[in-house]
Write a protein that holds these residues in place. Structure first.
Motif, PDB file in Angstrom:
ATOM      1  N   TRP A 100       0.328   5.227  -0.012  1.00  0.00           N
ATOM      2  CA  TRP A 100      -0.606   6.292   0.089  1.00  0.00           C
ATOM      3  C   TRP A 100      -0.408   7.251  -0.547  1.00  0.00           C
ATOM      4  CZ3 TRP A 100      -5.359   7.445   0.819  1.00  0.00           C
ATOM      5  CH2 TRP A 100      -5.891   8.499   1.243  1.00  0.00           C
ATOM      6  N   TYR A 141      -2.117   0.013  -4.980  1.00  0.00           N
ATOM      7  CA  TYR A 141      -2.022  -1.300  -4.344  1.00  0.00           C
ATOM      8  C   TYR A 141      -1.053  -1.912  -5.200  1.00  0.00           C
ATOM      9  CZ  TYR A 141      -6.101  -0.198  -1.382  1.00  0.00           C
ATOM     10  OH  TYR A 141      -7.016   0.120  -0.297  1.00  0.00           O
ATOM     11  N   VAL A 152      -6.933  -6.638   2.315  1.00  0.00           N
ATOM     12  CA  VAL A 152      -8.252  -6.668   1.225  1.00  0.00           C
ATOM     13  C   VAL A 152      -8.917  -7.826   1.190  1.00  0.00           C
ATOM     14  CG1 VAL A 152      -7.974  -6.755  -1.338  1.00  0.00           C
ATOM     15  CG2 VAL A 152      -6.432  -5.404  -0.130  1.00  0.00           C
ATOM     16  N   ALA A 183      -4.216   6.156  -3.800  1.00  0.00           N
ATOM     17  CA  ALA A 183      -3.265   5.287  -3.543  1.00  0.00           C
ATOM     18  C   ALA A 183      -3.066   4.285  -4.354  1.00  0.00           C
ATOM     19  CB  ALA A 183      -3.680   4.457  -2.090  1.00  0.00           C
ATOM     20  N   GLY A 214     -10.830   2.590  -1.267  1.00  0.00           N
ATOM     21  CA  GLY A 214     -10.012   1.707  -1.418  1.00  0.00           C
ATOM     22  C   GLY A 214     -10.625   0.257  -2.259  1.00  0.00           C
ATOM     23  N   PHE A 240       0.651  -1.294   0.051  1.00  0.00           N
ATOM     24  CA  PHE A 240      -0.175   0.012   0.134  1.00  0.00           C
ATOM     25  C   PHE A 240       0.698   1.306  -0.028  1.00  0.00           C
ATOM     26  CE2 PHE A 240      -2.570   3.275   2.413  1.00  0.00           C
ATOM     27  CZ  PHE A 240      -3.718   3.376   1.331  1.00  0.00           C
ATOM     28  N   THR A 251      -6.624   3.368   8.217  1.00  0.00           N
ATOM     29  CA  THR A 251      -5.160   2.989   7.862  1.00  0.00           C
ATOM     30  C   THR A 251      -4.179   3.940   8.548  1.00  0.00           C
ATOM     31  OG1 THR A 251      -5.940   1.392   6.305  1.00  0.00           O
ATOM     32  CG2 THR A 251      -3.642   1.861   6.588  1.00  0.00           C
ATOM     33  N   TRP A 262     -12.409  -2.435  -1.505  1.00  0.00           N
ATOM     34  CA  TRP A 262     -13.420  -2.972  -0.629  1.00  0.00           C
ATOM     35  C   TRP A 262     -14.160  -4.204  -1.043  1.00  0.00           C
ATOM     36  CZ3 TRP A 262     -16.208   2.261  -1.215  1.00  0.00           C
ATOM     37  CH2 TRP A 262     -17.079   2.238  -2.218  1.00  0.00           C
ATOM     38  N   TRP A 277      -9.583   1.529   3.003  1.00  0.00           N
ATOM     39  CA  TRP A 277      -8.499   2.240   3.558  1.00  0.00           C
ATOM     40  C   TRP A 277      -8.710   2.977   4.877  1.00  0.00           C
ATOM     41  CZ3 TRP A 277      -7.455   4.350  -1.868  1.00  0.00           C
ATOM     42  CH2 TRP A 277      -7.962   5.337  -1.953  1.00  0.00           C
ATOM     43  N   ASN A 278     -10.043   3.125   5.019  1.00  0.00           N
ATOM     44  CA  ASN A 278     -10.328   4.027   6.253  1.00  0.00           C
ATOM     45  C   ASN A 278      -9.661   3.468   7.510  1.00  0.00           C
ATOM     46  OD1 ASN A 278     -12.323   4.426   4.023  1.00  0.00           O
ATOM     47  ND2 ASN A 278     -13.376   5.774   5.182  1.00  0.00           N
ATOM     48  N   VAL A 290      -1.924  -3.169   3.659  1.00  0.00           N
ATOM     49  CA  VAL A 290      -3.317  -3.437   4.117  1.00  0.00           C
ATOM     50  C   VAL A 290      -3.808  -4.553   3.924  1.00  0.00           C
ATOM     51  CG1 VAL A 290      -3.278  -0.824   4.100  1.00  0.00           C
ATOM     52  CG2 VAL A 290      -3.843  -1.979   2.011  1.00  0.00           C
TER      53      VAL A 290
END
Length: 691
Positions: free
Chosen positions: A62, A104, A82, A102, A183, A60, A89, A185, A86-87, A80
């Motif tokens: 950012w 990935y 998955v 960001a 992110g 990750f 983080t 999700w 990303w909330n 992170v």
């Protein structure tokens, strides 16, 4: 509420626990998990074990959009989980929000024999670029580094890829400035092309199946409401199923975008949220319309007020604002579901109709809803089941509605049968009433007729003796005078006519005499003897000679005696034969027959006779026949079918009718114009006393 829950049966609690535990099995994933940006699938047999979910730790970066070359020169420092937004983080010492961008990255080790792969992507929060081995495969929306340069979009798709070596690099550039969460999700699926497409087709087929089921249930209940507008429960359930079906194809595989690919992202997001927020108020109104005593009206008002306020926020605000209402509505809906459970348990306790089956469906719906809320909050990792719960509850209610409909149809059928039976009874009673009235009229007519004959009998009894003697003396004196005037032919003819008139008068008087004497029960007479004596008499031979009519006989041997005097039987025979002669011209034929029969009872043209043995006297002529309009009048006194007849003022047939009735017999008439007439006189056999 606590007392109500305590009083629920043990079986209900067991069912409740099972329903809640079954949808929440957790995912015991067999596939390897990504660790520090690497997932090892080199030993994974795609042909045997199918597609795999790419889960675990992704690299990750950012607020950076890194290319392949840049990624080769940097060392990954942060990873992170998955799928997950990303909330929250932490980057350094600060937790990031949903807005930002960001990169990935995930390195995938694959088996050496795999020639083609496919990746299935569902959603990103809320725009993305997808790279495989440094090659840009697709772009969803337009990810940017600022809000004005970012364009959000939902675009589920499958990407086919031909790997060049056993290591595949997946890089994602994701940007979000529109939603509260950003992110990666949603889960990414990877497998062989046929497997991935089959998996997507199965998911879409499941959604369409659930959508079709809900749509049919909605139409079914809407039709019920149209037929019975007072059943608001059907209206609310129809709307509930319609919005639930809309949400099914708007979320998950987002099949709605396949039908409407150019729908703006903001409008589509509003549709997604509204189709969720209206479900609980509609469901609450459905329960309240079914069980108004158990669902508090004030709760409905509070629920409507809060829901309306949130719906207005969705309608008036952008996604970046109204998406923050989701966590609040999740908690609010859980509380509403708890109250709904309480209301249904209360309805079950009060033995309300259909409460058991609705409680089961509600428990299923509640368990599936809580399951999905926990998934959305990233508390558990499970399969979304709310769609199944909604369909399950709707099916339970439809079963209940079908039962009510079947019971209503059964009630209507029973009422129809009762009405048909009542109608048949009324028709039968009306028929009996009409038959009784007809019989009453017949009895009245016969009574009047009997009064006429009784009056004639009383009159005849007083005058017949003197008249008969006077006319007999007149006839004898006329014959004596005629024998002495052999030379005066004209005077002889005049005296002959006078003698005929006297003879007719004597016949009428004899009829009157027979009417005045009814002592037949004292007699048992052989009818064959009476017939033979009459047909062999000089009187009948003279009558046959003068009219030119041939008279024949067919008498049954060994018939029993009948009730009646010789006088009355002679009068019956004489009048019937005279009637037959009168209605035939020269060359005619009259047949007199007798026979003995047994009958269980029968209806004749003029009478009905009881069961027993009868001797039937029949007189058959080949005359002109009787007109149908005259059949009811032939036994009236002084009636004649021929206006020119010399006997048109006689009592002969009336006498026959009266005597037969006095003998408890009956008369049948068979006549056809131009073919002749036959009278059948049924006379009961005399039964010796003591039998």
């Amino acid at each position: 509420m606590v007392k109500t829950l305590i009083k629920i049966s043990r079986g209900t609690w067991i069912a409740l626990l099972l329903v809640f535990l079954l949808p929440l099995p957790g995912v015991a994933a067999e596939a390897p998990q990504a660790m520090e940006g690497l997932i090892d699938l080199s030993e994974w047999d795609f042909n045997r074990r199918g597609p795999v979910e790419l889960r675990g730790e992704f690299e990750f970066y950012w607020e950076q959009f890194l290319g392949r070359r840049e990624l080769l020169t940097v060392t990954p420092e942060q990873f992170v989980r998955v799928p997950q937004p990303w909330n929250g983080t932490y980057v350094g010492d600060d937790a990031i929000s949903g807005h930002g961008f960001a990169t990935y990255r995930l390195n995938i080790l694959i088996p050496p024999d795999v020639e083609n792969l496919s990746f299935k992507f569902l959603d990103f929060g809320t725009s993305a670029r997808i790279f495989l081995d440094g090659k840009l495969m697709t772009q969803i929306g337009h990810p940017g580094t600022q809000s004005r340069s970012t364009q959000a979009a939902y675009k589920p798709q499958i990407i086919d890829f031909k790997p060049e070596r056993n290591r595949v690099e997946l890089v994602l550039h994701i940007a979000n400035f529109n939603h509260r969460s950003g992110g990666l999700w949603e889960t990414i699926h990877m497998g062989l092309p046929d497997q991935i497409r089959a998996f997507r087709d199965n998911e879409i087929a499941k959604e369409l199946l659930l959508f079709g089921a809900l749509l049919m249930i909605a139409i079914f209940n809407l039709a019920f409401f149209v037929l019975k507008p007072d059943r608001f429960s059907n209206l609310f359930l129809a709307l509930f199923c319609a919005f639930a079906g809309l949400r099914i194809i708007a979320v998950e595989e987002r099949y709605f975008l396949t039908v409407f690919p150019n729908l703006p992202f903001e409008l589509y997001s509003k549709l997604e949220y509204l189709s969720w927020y209206v479900l609980i108020p509609l469901f609450a109104h459905f329960l309240q319309s079914l069980y108004p005593r158990e669902v508090d009206r004030r709760f409905i008002w509070i629920l409507d007020g809060i829901s309306l306020f949130v719906i207005l926020i969705v309608l008036l605000m952008p996604l970046g604002i109204f998406s923050y209402t989701a966590p609040f509505m999740q908690v609010f809906h859980v509380l509403a579901l708890v109250y709904g459970l309480y209301a249904l348990l209360l309805a079950r306790r009060h033995r309300r109709e259909g409460a058991n089956i609705l409680l089961f469906g509600f428990l299923l719906l509640m368990a599936c809803t809580v399951n999905d809320i926990l998934i959305a909050a990233w508390i558990i990792d499970s399969t979304s089941l709310v769609d199944v719960g909604i369909v399950g509850f709707a099916v339970c209610q439809s079963i209940l509605a079908s039962y009510d409909f079947a019971r209503s149809v059964s009630t209507v059928e029973k009422q129809y049968e009762q009405l048909a039976t009542s109608s048949l009874k009324l028709q039968t009673q009306e028929k009996l009433r009409m038959e009784a009235e007809l019989q009453s009229r017949k009895v009245s007519a016969r009574f009047r007729e009997s009064q006429q004959f009784e009056a004639l009998g009383i009159l005849a009894h007083g005058v017949v003796s003197d008249l008969k003697e006077a006319f007999r003396q007149s006839a004898e004196q006329t014959r004596e005078a005629a024998s002495k005037l052999e030379e005066n032919q004209e005077l002889i003819e005049s005296l002959a006519r006078t003698q005929q008139v006297a003879d007719r008068s004597v016949a009428v008087i004899e009829d009157l005499l027979s009417l005045s004497t009814f002592d037949n029960e004292k007699h048992a007479t052989d009818l064959n003897r009476v017939v033979s004596e009459y047909l062999d008499s000089e009187k009948i031979r003279n009558m046959a000679t003068s009219t030119g009519v041939v008279i024949e006989r067919q008498l049954m041997d060994a018939i029993q005696p009948i009730v009646g005097s010789t006088l009355h039987l002679q009068r019956i025979l004489e009048n019937l034969v005279a009637n037959a002669f009168e209605n035939q011209s020269s060359g005619g034929r009259t047949l007199v027959t007798t026979e003995q029969i047994y009958t269980d009872g029968r209806t004749l043209f003029f009478d009905s006779i009881e069961g027993g043995y009868y001797v039937v006297l029949s007189v058959d002529d080949k005359g002109a026949g009787i007109h149908p309009e005259d059949l009811d009048s032939i036994f009236q006194p002084f009636f004649s079918r021929h206006e020119s007849s010399a006997r048109r003022s006689g009592l002969g047939m009336s006498v026959v009718r009266t005597i037969v009735r006095q003998l408890n017999g009956g008369i049948d008439v068979i006549s056809e114009l131009g073919q002749g007439t036959r009278f059948d006189v049924y006379l009961p056999v005399s039964v010796p006393k003591g039998r």
